[in-house]
Design a protein around this motif. Sequence first.
Motif, PDB file in Angstrom:
ATOM      1  N   ALA A 248       0.825  -1.205   0.000  1.00 49.93           N
ATOM      2  CA  ALA A 248       0.000   0.000   0.000  1.00 49.93           C
ATOM      3  C   ALA A 248       0.860   1.257   0.000  1.00 49.93           C
ATOM      4  CB  ALA A 248      -0.925  -0.010   1.212  1.00 49.93           C
ATOM      5  N   MET A 249       0.284   2.355  -0.479  1.00 49.68           N
ATOM      6  CA  MET A 249       0.999   3.625  -0.587  1.00 49.68           C
ATOM      7  C   MET A 249       0.365   4.689   0.290  1.00 49.68           C
ATOM      8  SD  MET A 249       1.393   3.371  -4.711  1.00 49.68           S
ATOM      9  CE  MET A 249       0.075   2.156  -4.809  1.00 49.68           C
ATOM     10  N   ALA A 250       1.193   5.421   1.020  1.00 55.80           N
ATOM     11  CA  ALA A 250       0.681   6.547   1.801  1.00 55.80           C
ATOM     12  C   ALA A 250       0.259   7.671   0.870  1.00 55.80           C
ATOM     13  CB  ALA A 250       1.739   7.027   2.794  1.00 55.80           C
ATOM     14  N   VAL A 251       1.125   7.982  -0.109  1.00 56.56           N
ATOM     15  CA  VAL A 251       0.813   9.009  -1.100  1.00 56.56           C
ATOM     16  C   VAL A 251       1.367   8.565  -2.448  1.00 56.56           C
ATOM     17  CG1 VAL A 251       0.945  11.448  -1.716  1.00 56.56           C
ATOM     18  CG2 VAL A 251       1.084  10.784   0.683  1.00 56.56           C
ATOM     19  N   ASP A 252       0.533   8.671  -3.479  1.00 55.30           N
ATOM     20  CA  ASP A 252       0.946   8.330  -4.843  1.00 55.30           C
ATOM     21  C   ASP A 252       0.582   9.498  -5.754  1.00 55.30           C
ATOM     22  OD1 ASP A 252       1.875   6.837  -7.028  1.00 55.30           O
ATOM     23  OD2 ASP A 252      -0.128   6.062  -7.437  1.00 55.30           O
ATOM     24  N   THR A 253       1.504   9.874  -6.641  1.00 51.40           N
ATOM     25  CA  THR A 253       1.295  11.029  -7.516  1.00 51.40           C
ATOM     26  C   THR A 253       1.546  10.649  -8.965  1.00 51.40           C
ATOM     27  OG1 THR A 253       1.930  12.610  -5.803  1.00 51.40           O
ATOM     28  CG2 THR A 253       2.090  13.370  -8.051  1.00 51.40           C
ATOM     29  N   VAL A 254       0.658  11.104  -9.852  1.00 50.10           N
ATOM     30  CA  VAL A 254       0.850  10.916 -11.291  1.00 50.10           C
ATOM     31  C   VAL A 254       0.605  12.245 -11.983  1.00 50.10           C
ATOM     32  CG1 VAL A 254       0.150   8.496 -11.201  1.00 50.10           C
ATOM     33  CG2 VAL A 254      -1.543  10.246 -11.758  1.00 50.10           C
ATOM     34  N   GLY A 255       1.227  12.447 -13.136  1.00 49.10           N
ATOM     35  CA  GLY A 255       1.045  13.714 -13.844  1.00 49.10           C
ATOM     36  C   GLY A 255       1.389  13.611 -15.315  1.00 49.10           C
ATOM     37  N   GLY A 256       1.213  14.761 -16.008  1.00 45.70           N
ATOM     38  CA  GLY A 256       1.572  14.764 -17.410  1.00 45.70           C
ATOM     39  C   GLY A 256       0.726  15.653 -18.291  1.00 45.70           C
ATOM     40  N   SER A 257      -0.202  16.468 -17.716  1.00 52.66           N
ATOM     41  CA  SER A 257      -1.026  17.347 -18.545  1.00 52.66           C
ATOM     42  C   SER A 257      -1.421  18.583 -17.753  1.00 52.66           C
ATOM     43  CB  SER A 257      -2.279  16.619 -19.025  1.00 52.66           C
ATOM     44  OG  SER A 257      -3.200  16.451 -17.967  1.00 52.66           O
ATOM     45  N   ASP A 258      -2.126  19.505 -18.398  1.00 53.24           N
ATOM     46  CA  ASP A 258      -2.526  20.755 -17.748  1.00 53.24           C
ATOM     47  C   ASP A 258      -3.466  20.531 -16.573  1.00 53.24           C
ATOM     48  OD1 ASP A 258      -0.992  22.192 -19.504  1.00 53.24           O
ATOM     49  OD2 ASP A 258      -2.656  22.727 -20.844  1.00 53.24           O
ATOM     50  N   VAL A 259      -4.315  19.530 -16.651  1.00 55.48           N
ATOM     51  CA  VAL A 259      -5.243  19.252 -15.546  1.00 55.48           C
ATOM     52  C   VAL A 259      -4.777  18.072 -14.713  1.00 55.48           C
ATOM     53  CG1 VAL A 259      -7.254  20.272 -16.669  1.00 55.48           C
ATOM     54  CG2 VAL A 259      -6.709  17.843 -17.063  1.00 55.48           C
ATOM     55  N   ASN A 260      -3.665  17.476 -15.091  1.00 55.47           N
ATOM     56  CA  ASN A 260      -3.021  16.405 -14.334  1.00 55.47           C
ATOM     57  C   ASN A 260      -1.542  16.749 -14.177  1.00 55.47           C
ATOM     58  OD1 ASN A 260      -5.104  14.286 -16.172  1.00 55.47           O
ATOM     59  ND2 ASN A 260      -5.245  14.490 -13.971  1.00 55.47           N
ATOM     60  N   LYS A 261      -1.264  17.783 -13.370  1.00 56.21           N
ATOM     61  CA  LYS A 261       0.105  18.289 -13.257  1.00 56.21           C
ATOM     62  C   LYS A 261       1.012  17.382 -12.430  1.00 56.21           C
ATOM     63  CE  LYS A 261      -1.448  23.043 -13.807  1.00 56.21           C
ATOM     64  NZ  LYS A 261      -1.869  24.270 -13.119  1.00 56.21           N
ATOM     65  N   GLY A 262       0.432  16.644 -11.519  1.00 56.23           N
ATOM     66  CA  GLY A 262       1.238  15.737 -10.711  1.00 56.23           C
ATOM     67  C   GLY A 262       2.250  16.435  -9.830  1.00 56.23           C
ATOM     68  N   LEU A 263       1.839  17.536  -9.191  1.00 51.09           N
ATOM     69  CA  LEU A 263       2.734  18.303  -8.320  1.00 51.09           C
ATOM     70  C   LEU A 263       2.375  18.031  -6.860  1.00 51.09           C
ATOM     71  CD1 LEU A 263       2.714  21.744 -10.189  1.00 51.09           C
ATOM     72  CD2 LEU A 263       4.365  19.868 -10.422  1.00 51.09           C
ATOM     73  N   LEU A 264       3.317  17.467  -6.117  1.00 48.29           N
ATOM     74  CA  LEU A 264       3.108  17.150  -4.706  1.00 48.29           C
ATOM     75  C   LEU A 264       4.191  17.807  -3.868  1.00 48.29           C
ATOM     76  CD1 LEU A 264       1.843  15.534  -2.321  1.00 48.29           C
ATOM     77  CD2 LEU A 264       3.395  13.658  -2.947  1.00 48.29           C
ATOM     78  N   THR A 265       3.758  18.554  -2.841  1.00 47.76           N
ATOM     79  CA  THR A 265       4.685  19.172  -1.895  1.00 47.76           C
ATOM     80  C   THR A 265       4.365  18.657  -0.500  1.00 47.76           C
ATOM     81  OG1 THR A 265       4.836  21.186  -3.228  1.00 47.76           O
ATOM     82  CG2 THR A 265       5.516  21.346  -0.925  1.00 47.76           C
ATOM     83  N   ILE A 266       5.382  18.129   0.184  1.00 47.57           N
ATOM     84  CA  ILE A 266       5.215  17.638   1.559  1.00 47.57           C
ATOM     85  C   ILE A 266       6.115  18.453   2.474  1.00 47.57           C
ATOM     86  CG2 ILE A 266       5.458  15.682   3.129  1.00 47.57           C
ATOM     87  CD1 ILE A 266       4.938  13.818   0.782  1.00 47.57           C
ATOM     88  N   ALA A 267       5.497  19.145   3.454  1.00 49.84           N
ATOM     89  CA  ALA A 267       6.255  19.952   4.400  1.00 49.84           C
ATOM     90  C   ALA A 267       6.144  19.411   5.825  1.00 49.84           C
ATOM     91  CB  ALA A 267       5.776  21.398   4.358  1.00 49.84           C
ATOM     92  N   GLY A 268       5.299  18.418   6.037  1.00 49.28           N
ATOM     93  CA  GLY A 268       5.125  17.845   7.363  1.00 49.28           C
ATOM     94  C   GLY A 268       4.184  16.663   7.324  1.00 49.28           C
ATOM     95  N   GLY A 269       4.002  16.019   8.481  1.00 48.58           N
ATOM     96  CA  GLY A 269       3.141  14.847   8.564  1.00 48.58           C
ATOM     97  C   GLY A 269       3.925  13.596   8.916  1.00 48.58           C
ATOM     98  N   THR A 270       3.191  12.549   9.283  1.00 43.19           N
ATOM     99  CA  THR A 270       3.788  11.247   9.583  1.00 43.19           C
ATOM    100  C   THR A 270       3.211  10.231   8.611  1.00 43.19           C
ATOM    101  OG1 THR A 270       4.031  11.807  11.926  1.00 43.19           O
ATOM    102  CG2 THR A 270       4.130   9.472  11.340  1.00 43.19           C
ATOM    103  N   PHE A 271       4.094   9.511   7.916  1.00 39.91           N
ATOM    104  CA  PHE A 271       3.686   8.639   6.819  1.00 39.91           C
ATOM    105  C   PHE A 271       4.105   7.204   7.116  1.00 39.91           C
ATOM    106  CE2 PHE A 271       4.314  12.930   5.416  1.00 39.91           C
ATOM    107  CZ  PHE A 271       3.241  13.191   4.585  1.00 39.91           C
ATOM    108  N   ASN A 272       3.104   6.369   7.419  1.00 37.95           N
ATOM    109  CA  ASN A 272       3.346   4.942   7.641  1.00 37.95           C
ATOM    110  C   ASN A 272       3.044   4.178   6.360  1.00 37.95           C
ATOM    111  OD1 ASN A 272       3.981   5.055  10.521  1.00 37.95           O
ATOM    112  ND2 ASN A 272       1.867   5.735  10.739  1.00 37.95           N
ATOM    113  N   GLY A 273       3.781   4.493   5.331  1.00 33.74           N
ATOM    114  CA  GLY A 273       3.593   3.896   4.015  1.00 33.74           C
ATOM    115  C   GLY A 273       4.494   4.576   3.011  1.00 33.74           C
ATOM    116  N   LYS A 274       4.564   4.028   1.822  1.00 29.74           N
ATOM    117  CA  LYS A 274       5.489   4.519   0.802  1.00 29.74           C
ATOM    118  C   LYS A 274       4.980   5.799   0.144  1.00 29.74           C
ATOM    119  CE  LYS A 274       5.177   0.575  -1.311  1.00 29.74           C
ATOM    120  NZ  LYS A 274       5.335  -0.532  -2.271  1.00 29.74           N
ATOM    121  N   ILE A 275       5.941   6.585  -0.359  1.00 27.92           N
ATOM    122  CA  ILE A 275       5.656   7.767  -1.168  1.00 27.92           C
ATOM    123  C   ILE A 275       6.129   7.445  -2.583  1.00 27.92           C
ATOM    124  CG2 ILE A 275       5.948  10.251  -1.420  1.00 27.92           C
ATOM    125  CD1 ILE A 275       4.747   9.434   1.270  1.00 27.92           C
TER     126      ILE A 275
END
Length: 365
Positions: A248-275
């Motif tokens: 399982a994934m804590a956070v998964d990001t995909v992108g490649g278009s104007d409405v699917n930019k796939g921009l993820l910024t993480i500045a804090g939090g606790t993640f019990n799973g893969k990024i």
Amino acid sequence: MKKFLSITLALLMVCVMLPVVALADEGITTADALKSAVEAGGNVTLGADITASITIPADKTVTLNLNGKTLTNEDSKDTIYVAMGGTLIIEGTGTVDNVSHACATVFNNGTVTINGGTFTRSQEKGTANPDGANGNSWYTICNHGVMTVNAGTVENKGTYSSTFENGYQSYNGDKERSNHVEGTNNAAPELTINGGTFSGGKITIKNDDGATLEINEGNFTNTWNRVVFNANEAVINGGTFNTTEESAMAVDTVGGSDVNKGLLTIAGGTFNGKITKDAGSTVTVSGGTFKKGIDESYIVDGKTINSNGTVVDKTITIISGDTTPETPKTDDQKNPATGANDVVAAAVALMAVSALGMAVLTRKK
């Protein structure tokens, strides 16, 4: 006597009014009364468990106090529908349920603030294996407008549909429930989560086409797939993101278009799973604790990850000069240029300074 009668009449009037006030405080108890109150706008309090589907009109603001009661939808309708231009604030404890296929507890094209309550699909039947809706599945909440969640519980017991949909399953098209439709819903849906508990679904928080997501706090759990899926723009400043299966994934990001930019910024939090991310997306990490590690290429300059999995500032080690007091050198430590011992040289220099001082004194005299 007249004064006594006036006081008595005043007290009687108060007594007559008390039942009316008490009745008003008990809240609304029928579907028809609830619909009429919502259409008028203002403060609305549930006074009983009610089966009704309500619409917040485009020009109205409604504050709905659940008051510990349950609101359940009419057949084949969203429980609460908010028109573009309408505003809804949900307060108090209580439950908003939806028991119909392809319908949500809250379907928002306007502006919604959630300050409490439990949002569920109690008859959800969707499964991932076999993969199907099984006649009754959908998002618990669908946001095609502007939504802020400050508190509450949002859950989905199935594994076919996501718990929380923000944005569009497919941006272009003419279907309000899955596409952006000009004049009907928001071109760029926004979801801000400041607190609450979110669990279940195929994906727990799905940030879809054209949408922006900001998570500042909250508890998020998905046992087998993705806690957060980002297809456009997402910022995570805090919160706890839990998975139980290794895949399982804590956070998964995909992108490649104007409405699917796939921009993820993480500045804090606790993640019990893969990024994780695909080739068309960008992940930038400046803070947080990652219990299962993180690709260090995501971490911004000036930061590093410590042994506890926490992203911290890099430390700079300054090497100071040797300040150990010197001792007189032995023969093999003499100044190679003069062959003289450094102590002797120091004595000669001191004598020269003294002689110069005497000469200056003599001249001054």
